[in-house]
Design a protein around this motif. Structure first.
Motif, short mmCIF file in Angstrom:
data_model
loop_
_atom_site.label_atom_id
_atom_site.label_comp_id
_atom_site.label_asym_id
_atom_site.label_seq_id
_atom_site.Cartn_x
_atom_site.Cartn_y
_atom_site.Cartn_z
N LEU A 193 57.49 25.03 87.22
CA LEU A 193 58.28 23.86 86.91
C LEU A 193 59.34 24.26 85.89
O LEU A 193 59.18 24.04 84.69
CB LEU A 193 57.36 22.76 86.37
CG LEU A 193 57.93 21.37 86.19
CD1 LEU A 193 58.26 20.75 87.53
CD2 LEU A 193 56.93 20.51 85.46
N PRO A 194 60.43 24.89 86.36
CA PRO A 194 61.44 25.37 85.41
C PRO A 194 62.19 24.20 84.77
O PRO A 194 62.64 23.29 85.46
CB PRO A 194 62.37 26.21 86.29
CG PRO A 194 62.17 25.69 87.67
CD PRO A 194 60.76 25.18 87.74
N GLY A 208 64.64 28.76 85.76
CA GLY A 208 64.92 28.56 87.18
C GLY A 208 65.03 29.87 87.92
O GLY A 208 64.44 30.04 89.00
N LEU A 209 65.75 30.81 87.35
CA LEU A 209 65.89 32.14 87.96
C LEU A 209 64.54 32.83 88.04
O LEU A 209 64.17 33.38 89.08
CB LEU A 209 66.87 32.99 87.15
CG LEU A 209 67.02 34.43 87.60
CD1 LEU A 209 67.53 34.51 89.04
CD2 LEU A 209 67.95 35.18 86.67
N GLU A 222 57.71 27.14 93.37
CA GLU A 222 58.58 26.35 92.50
C GLU A 222 58.55 24.90 92.98
O GLU A 222 58.67 24.63 94.17
CB GLU A 222 60.00 26.89 92.55
CG GLU A 222 60.95 26.20 91.62
CD GLU A 222 62.34 26.80 91.64
OE1 GLU A 222 63.18 26.28 90.87
OE2 GLU A 222 62.60 27.75 92.39
N VAL A 223 58.39 23.99 92.05
CA VAL A 223 58.44 22.58 92.39
C VAL A 223 59.88 22.23 92.76
O VAL A 223 60.80 22.52 92.00
CB VAL A 223 57.96 21.70 91.21
CG1 VAL A 223 58.13 20.23 91.51
CG2 VAL A 223 56.52 22.02 90.85
N GLU A 251 55.83 13.03 93.50
CA GLU A 251 55.25 13.44 94.79
C GLU A 251 55.48 14.92 95.04
O GLU A 251 54.60 15.60 95.59
CB GLU A 251 55.85 12.60 95.93
CG GLU A 251 55.38 11.17 95.94
CD GLU A 251 53.87 11.07 96.13
OE1 GLU A 251 53.29 11.82 96.95
OE2 GLU A 251 53.25 10.25 95.42
N ASP A 252 56.64 15.44 94.64
CA ASP A 252 56.92 16.86 94.83
C ASP A 252 56.00 17.71 93.95
O ASP A 252 55.50 18.75 94.38
CB ASP A 252 58.38 17.19 94.50
CG ASP A 252 59.35 16.62 95.52
OD1 ASP A 252 58.96 16.50 96.71
OD2 ASP A 252 60.48 16.29 95.14
N VAL A 253 55.78 17.27 92.72
CA VAL A 253 54.87 17.99 91.83
C VAL A 253 53.46 17.98 92.42
O VAL A 253 52.80 19.03 92.52
CB VAL A 253 54.87 17.37 90.41
CG1 VAL A 253 53.79 18.01 89.54
CG2 VAL A 253 56.24 17.51 89.76
#
Length: 93
Positions: free
Chosen positions: A2-3, A9-10, A23-24, A34-36
């Motif tokens: 979870l960046p 993020g990279l 990666e979420v 919901e994505d998490v």
């Protein structure tokens, strides 16, 4: 993964590419609950998580191998020293 800021993020994308985690997904502004939940489910419940865990353990072995890390540092130092010598020996133009 979870960046949240900076280079996370990279790093998350690189680790996902190496199949050591997921990666979420996010919409560029916020992470959806919901994505998490779906990403955690994929890692913790589904078969995919076993492969990710196995890959993560293998990578952990590389990171915690202090002898190997020492060799990498020595190789980097030697490379930098060779480069400096080449630059010092190069004729000025």
């Amino acid at each position: 993964m979870l960046p949240l800021f900076a280079d996370q993020g990279l790093t998350a994308r690189l680790m996902a590419a190496r199949r050591v985690g997921l990666e979420v997904p996010w919409d560029g502004r916020a992470f959806g609950g919901e994505d998490v939940a779906a990403t955690v489910r994929r890692v913790m419940v589904e078969e995919e998580g076993k492969a990710l865990a196995r890959n993560a353990r293998e990578m952990q072995g590389v990171f915690w191998d202090t002898a190997r890390q020492g060799r990498y540092i020595d190789e980097l130092a030697e490379h930098l020293q060779r480069r400096r010598r080449r630059e010092q020996d190069a004729p000025c133009t």
